[in-house]
Scaffold this active site. Structure first.
Site, PDB file in Angstrom:
ATOM      1  N   LEU A  91       0.834  -1.204   0.000  1.00  0.00           N
ATOM      2  CA  LEU A  91       0.000   0.000   0.000  1.00  0.00           C
ATOM      3  C   LEU A  91       0.870   1.257   0.000  1.00  0.00           C
ATOM      4  O   LEU A  91       0.535   2.257  -0.644  1.00  0.00           O
ATOM      5  CB  LEU A  91      -0.925  -0.010   1.236  1.00  0.00           C
ATOM      6  CG  LEU A  91      -1.789   1.225   1.476  1.00  0.00           C
ATOM      7  CD1 LEU A  91      -2.705   1.507   0.285  1.00  0.00           C
ATOM      8  CD2 LEU A  91      -2.631   1.055   2.748  1.00  0.00           C
ATOM      9  N   TYR A 140      -1.892 -10.966  13.986  1.00  0.00           N
ATOM     10  CA  TYR A 140      -2.152  -9.734  13.229  1.00  0.00           C
ATOM     11  C   TYR A 140      -3.511  -9.150  13.633  1.00  0.00           C
ATOM     12  O   TYR A 140      -3.629  -7.960  13.947  1.00  0.00           O
ATOM     13  CB  TYR A 140      -2.139 -10.094  11.734  1.00  0.00           C
ATOM     14  CG  TYR A 140      -2.520  -9.001  10.783  1.00  0.00           C
ATOM     15  CD1 TYR A 140      -1.758  -7.847  10.658  1.00  0.00           C
ATOM     16  CD2 TYR A 140      -3.642  -9.144   9.959  1.00  0.00           C
ATOM     17  CE1 TYR A 140      -2.108  -6.857   9.748  1.00  0.00           C
ATOM     18  CE2 TYR A 140      -3.988  -8.166   9.050  1.00  0.00           C
ATOM     19  CZ  TYR A 140      -3.223  -7.030   8.944  1.00  0.00           C
ATOM     20  OH  TYR A 140      -3.560  -6.054   8.051  1.00  0.00           O
TER      21      TYR A 140
HETATM   22  N1  SER Z   1      -4.713  -8.287   3.560  1.00  0.00           N
HETATM   23  C1  SER Z   1      -4.576  -8.630   4.947  1.00  0.00           C
HETATM   24  C2  SER Z   1      -4.009  -9.971   5.101  1.00  0.00           C
HETATM   25  O1  SER Z   1      -4.340 -10.838   4.318  1.00  0.00           O
HETATM   26  C3  SER Z   1      -5.909  -8.568   5.629  1.00  0.00           C
HETATM   27  O2  SER Z   1      -6.199  -7.244   5.904  1.00  0.00           O
HETATM   28  O3  SER Z   1      -3.285 -10.199   6.015  1.00  0.00           O
END
Ligand code: SER
Length: 332
Positions: A26, A154
């Site tokens: 990003l 995460y």
């Molecule tokens: N794109 C991220 C991931 O797959 C999820 O927000 O970890």
């Protein structure tokens, strides 16, 4: 002490922006777009890994977000008024090194929030994610407010982070804004260890004429977003008036949803010889606990979220652009 050979304008404009994690998937796109809007010199890209393109086109500094002192020095030196704090370890990579993922995602955010408070940075953007949801959240059109029981480090770090953002806003008035991104798909940069990144890898295989082995099962549906919409979402929420931002944890934002099979079928419309096999691994387990689609009505009502791109356009746009990249690299 920050030493830099880049010349930054003496009187920095009111929009002098810092992006952390700028070399990531990003980050590369966001820096490119912010520089288009505000001028190359106004956007300081930082990361622990260099990106030649970012460096050539504007200021770039090495920054580990765990180093609070350097973060403060850079913010002061460049007179930063807005931060887009992107540095993080995503879901699939996070499961391979859980203590690093927790440390980077959590302490990096706390360093940014605390420094923003101390140095009175005007606005902070911090991405949250669909990984905040767990198996007990409704899968379809997942509402904004549901119990958050994430199953990955995460996801845990992002739930905690959402609450830290709301806390810093409530207690110290830090104007931090966040959205829960779905899977992001772009072609200008390589994906960064997320579960949803299978969708980006699929395009690279298709363009190279190679069969693709999908780590996510054929019918596992996930919410996704084309990168141009992801950049627009960050830009739009950061440029909304402060009183439009009613939610200070993270806003649901949706754009499209598809399964690996539906994506492969859309690619085959353009590249009929494309082949795909499904060999689900731990990424499919992660994906199985995430929503199919999101109810993003709060983002639409509060700050006018309005995605522009669907599956068909995204597939043809990525294939056209990646084909150009690969044919010109073959010619050189
Ligand atoms: N794109 C991220 C991931 O797959 C999820 O927000 O970890």
């Amino acid at each position: 002490m920050v030493t830099t050979n880049k010349t930054f304008p003496e009187s920095a404009s009111p929009k002098t922006i810092l992006v952390t994690g700028a070399s990531g998937q990003l980050g590369v796109e966001l820096v490119y777009n912010l520089r288009q809007k505000y001028g190359s010199n106004q956007v300081l890209a930082t990361d622990i890994g260099e990106n030649t393109l970012l460096k050539e086109k504007g200021p770039f500094e090495w920054l580990d977000v765990l180093d609070k002192k350097r973060l403060s020095e850079l913010i002061s030196h460049y007179q930063i008024v807005e931060i887009y704090h992107l540095a993080a370890i995503l879901s699939a990579n996070g499961e391979k090194n859980i203590s690093l993922a927790w440390r980077l995602n959590m302490n990096g955010l706390l360093n940014v929030l605390e420094t923003a408070r101390e140095l009175q940075v005007q606005r902070v953007f911090w991405p949250s994610t669909i990984a905040v949801f767990g198996p007990d959240a409704p899968r379809k059109n997942t509402p904004q407010d549901v119990p958050l029981h994430p199953t990955t480090v995460y996801g845990i770090s992002k739930v905690a982070g959402e609450h830290w953002c709301a806390y810093y806003n409530r207690r110290f008035g830090v104007d931090v804004r966040s959205i829960r991104y779905p899977g992001l798909i772009g072609y200008r940069s390589q994906p960064g260890g997320g579960t949803t990144d299978y969708a980006v890898d699929l395009f690279y295989s298709a363009i190279k004429g190679k069969p693709f082995v999908s780590p996510v099962d054929r019918n596992t549906r996930l919410p996704m977003m084309y990168m141009d919409d992801a950049v627009k979402a960050a830009y739009d929420i950061m440029n909304a008036d402060s009183d439009q931002i009613r939610i200070r944890t993270g806003y649901n934002v949706g754009a499209m949803s598809f399964t690996p099979k539906e994506l492969a079928d859309a690619v085959k419309q353009i590249i009929p010889s494309f082949e795909i096999q499904y060999v689900p691994d731990e990424r499919d387990q992660i994906a199985a606990n995430w929503p199919d689609s999101l109810d993003d009505s709060a983002a639409r009502e509060d700050w006018g979220w309005n995605p522009k791109f669907g599956l068909e356009f995204m597939v043809s746009d990525i294939i056209a652009n990646l084909s150009d990249v690969f044919s010109s690299s073959r010619e050189n």
